[in-house]
Design an enzyme around this catalytic site. Structure first.
Site, short mmCIF file in Angstrom:
data_model
loop_
_atom_site.label_atom_id
_atom_site.label_comp_id
_atom_site.label_asym_id
_atom_site.label_seq_id
_atom_site.Cartn_x
_atom_site.Cartn_y
_atom_site.Cartn_z
N HIS A 53 0.84 -1.19 0.00
CA HIS A 53 0.00 0.00 0.00
C HIS A 53 0.88 1.25 0.00
CE1 HIS A 53 -3.92 -1.91 1.75
NE2 HIS A 53 -3.36 -2.67 0.83
N GLU A 55 0.90 3.87 1.84
CA GLU A 55 1.38 4.27 3.17
C GLU A 55 2.57 3.43 3.61
OE1 GLU A 55 -3.24 4.43 3.56
OE2 GLU A 55 -1.76 3.37 2.33
N CYS A 86 -2.40 -0.43 7.46
CA CYS A 86 -1.61 0.80 7.38
C CYS A 86 -1.74 1.62 8.67
CB CYS A 86 -2.03 1.61 6.18
SG CYS A 86 -1.63 0.80 4.61
#
Length: 153
Positions: A53, A55, A86
């Site tokens: 992801h 992040e 995250c």
């Protein structure tokens, strides 16, 4: 002095990179003292990795930049509310602030579904702001999924 809108625009540019790779267009930047020290865009499809992801990639870049595991005095700008994975990583990194553009009513862990970012039982709580360039962030995601559905029909 740079503004929240400026850094969210930087996150939106990262999100655009993800869309070019047919990944969900989410982008993130981590800022310390008005300097971007970490950038990331979703790379789940490209890397075939469910943890890739935006992040997570930005956290890794920022901690490498600082040479430390804590992101004290740092702010994450991300185009959509972080998921539980995250959000947990952000708590563990001890980041000070998270600013997100669009809410995620299906998986958001910054207040929409869960609130991991500011959970009273965890050892670190993060200041959270949202709604910065919300329309732009939402439109980017909606356009991406509209195109995906049209392609699949």
């Amino acid at each position: 002095m740079f503004s929240d809108e400026y850094f969210m625009k930087c996150a939106l540019k990262e999100a655009g990179k993800a869309a070019l790779s047919d990944d969900v267009p989410v982008g993130a930047v981590i800022v310390r003292k008005n300097h971007i020290i970490g950038r990331g865009c979703n790379q789940v499809e490209m890397l075939k990795d469910p943890t890739a992801h935006a992040e997570m990639i930005a956290i890794t870049q920022a901690t490498n930049h600082l040479g430390a595991k804590w992101l004290k005095d740092c702010t994450l700008y991300v185009t959509i509310e972080p998921c539980s994975m995250c959000a947990g990583a952000l708590v563990l990194s001890r980041i000070d602030r998270v600013i997100f553009g669009a809410h995620d009513p299906k998986a958001g862990a910054g207040g929409s579904v869960l609130n991991i970012l500011h959970h009273k039982h965890l050892n670190h709580r993060i200041k959270v702001s949202h709604g910065i360039l919300e329309q732009e962030c939402t439109s980017l995601l909606q356009d991406f999924f509209r195109k995906q559905r049209a392609r699949n029909n």
